[in-house]
Design a protein around this motif. Structure first.
Motif, short mmCIF file in Angstrom:
data_model
loop_
_atom_site.label_atom_id
_atom_site.label_comp_id
_atom_site.label_asym_id
_atom_site.label_seq_id
_atom_site.Cartn_x
_atom_site.Cartn_y
_atom_site.Cartn_z
N ILE A 119 34.97 105.16 36.82
CA ILE A 119 33.84 104.48 37.46
C ILE A 119 32.71 104.28 36.46
O ILE A 119 32.07 103.23 36.43
N ARG B 181 31.06 100.72 35.47
CA ARG B 181 29.62 100.51 35.64
C ARG B 181 28.97 100.14 34.31
O ARG B 181 28.07 99.30 34.27
N ARG C 124 29.65 95.04 39.02
CA ARG C 124 28.89 96.21 39.50
C ARG C 124 29.19 96.46 40.98
O ARG C 124 29.36 97.61 41.39
N SER C 125 29.27 95.39 41.76
CA SER C 125 29.59 95.55 43.18
C SER C 125 30.99 96.13 43.36
O SER C 125 31.21 97.01 44.21
N LYS D 135 30.96 99.79 42.52
CA LYS D 135 30.30 100.56 43.58
C LYS D 135 31.25 100.77 44.76
O LYS D 135 31.32 101.87 45.33
N ARG D 136 32.00 99.71 45.12
CA ARG D 136 32.99 99.86 46.20
C ARG D 136 34.06 100.86 45.81
O ARG D 136 34.50 101.66 46.64
N ALA E 210 33.73 103.38 43.78
CA ALA E 210 33.15 104.73 43.85
C ALA E 210 33.11 105.24 45.28
O ALA E 210 33.43 106.41 45.55
N ARG E 211 32.74 104.36 46.21
CA ARG E 211 32.72 104.77 47.62
C ARG E 211 34.11 105.09 48.12
O ARG E 211 34.31 106.04 48.89
N TRP F 143 27.62 107.46 43.16
CA TRP F 143 27.30 106.24 42.42
C TRP F 143 26.03 106.46 41.59
O TRP F 143 25.03 106.87 42.08
#
Length: 239
Positions: free
Chosen positions: A146, A150, A225-226, A229-230, A232-233, A239
């Protein structure tokens, strides 16, 4: 009394079963991407396979396949899955492509090198330690992955902003040069028509290209980046 467990995660590999092909891929590292993107660790050139179709993730002593929201889905042994732990002889279908998980045979030296030995009296403690090590290894691998995504997204955004600002600066500089020729023409007694400065058109073209490239990189960076982030979730990482 001693017990010997022999396992070799490095000996697992994928081979293409359908359409029949001699292609095979050794499972190595922490994460391997599968897809139609030529940069994928498992590159499959077929239109039924998404550019980033799935990921192979190592969990200590085992491998899992995780679907990357592909168009045609990931099927393991006839069942569509989002994530599944792989075993030798498992069949993975990606669109029209079928891959088979194989386990390399170990020689005597490999058995000795990959063997885990423990006393019966210490089985419970050792098994608990192995499970904890696997969880920590998987968590750290996810964090590194991740952080890498990022970092790439941040780099795209920064370069996009830099190129956009540089292109604007170059364009403004070129326009000001042309304005200067206009003022000089008005101030002269001959009233000669203003002339375009040298390289005016090429510089304007370069400035426009830098602006467009900067905007494109900025947008790609936001998309990356989006996606990070998804991811990571989905993996439960901070995050």
């Amino acid at each position: 009394m001693k017990t010997e467990v022999v396992y070799s995660p490095g000996g697992m590999f994928l081979e293409q079963a359908r359409p029949a092909s001699p292609r095979h891929w050794q499972l190595e590292g922490d994460r391997m991407a599968i897809g139609r993107d030529p940069s994928s660790a498992v590159y499959v050139d077929d239109t039924s396979v998404s550019r980033h179709h799935a990921d192979l993730i190592r969990h200590g002593l085992s491998w899992s396949i995780v679907d990357a929201r592909s168009t045609n889905g990931t099927v393991v042994n006839g069942a569509r899955v989002n994530e599944a732990v792989l075993q030798p002889q498992d069949r993975i279908r990606l669109g029209q492509i079928e891959l088979v998980v194989r386990q390399s045979r170990l020689g005597p030296q490999d058995r000795q090198a990959n063997a885990i030995r423990y006393d019966v009296g210490w089985q419970q403690g050792n098994i608990s330690n192995i499970a904890g090590d696997q969880a920590n290894y998987y968590h750290e691998s996810n964090l590194r992955y991740i952080a890498s995504r990022r970092g790439r997204a941040r780099m795209l955004i920064v370069w996009g902003v830099v190129l956009f600002l540089a292109g604007n600066g170059l364009g403004i500089f070129d326009v000001l040069r042309f304005d200067n020729t206009i003022f000089n023409s008005f101030g002269s007694q001959s009233f000669n028509p203003p002339q375009l400065p040298a390289f005016f058109i090429p510089l304007i073209g370069v400035a426009a290209f830098m602006n467009l490239l900067g905007i494109a990189l900025f947008i790609f960076g936001l998309i990356a980046r989006s996606g990070a982030k998804r991811e990571a979730r989905r993996l439960g990482a901070d995050w």
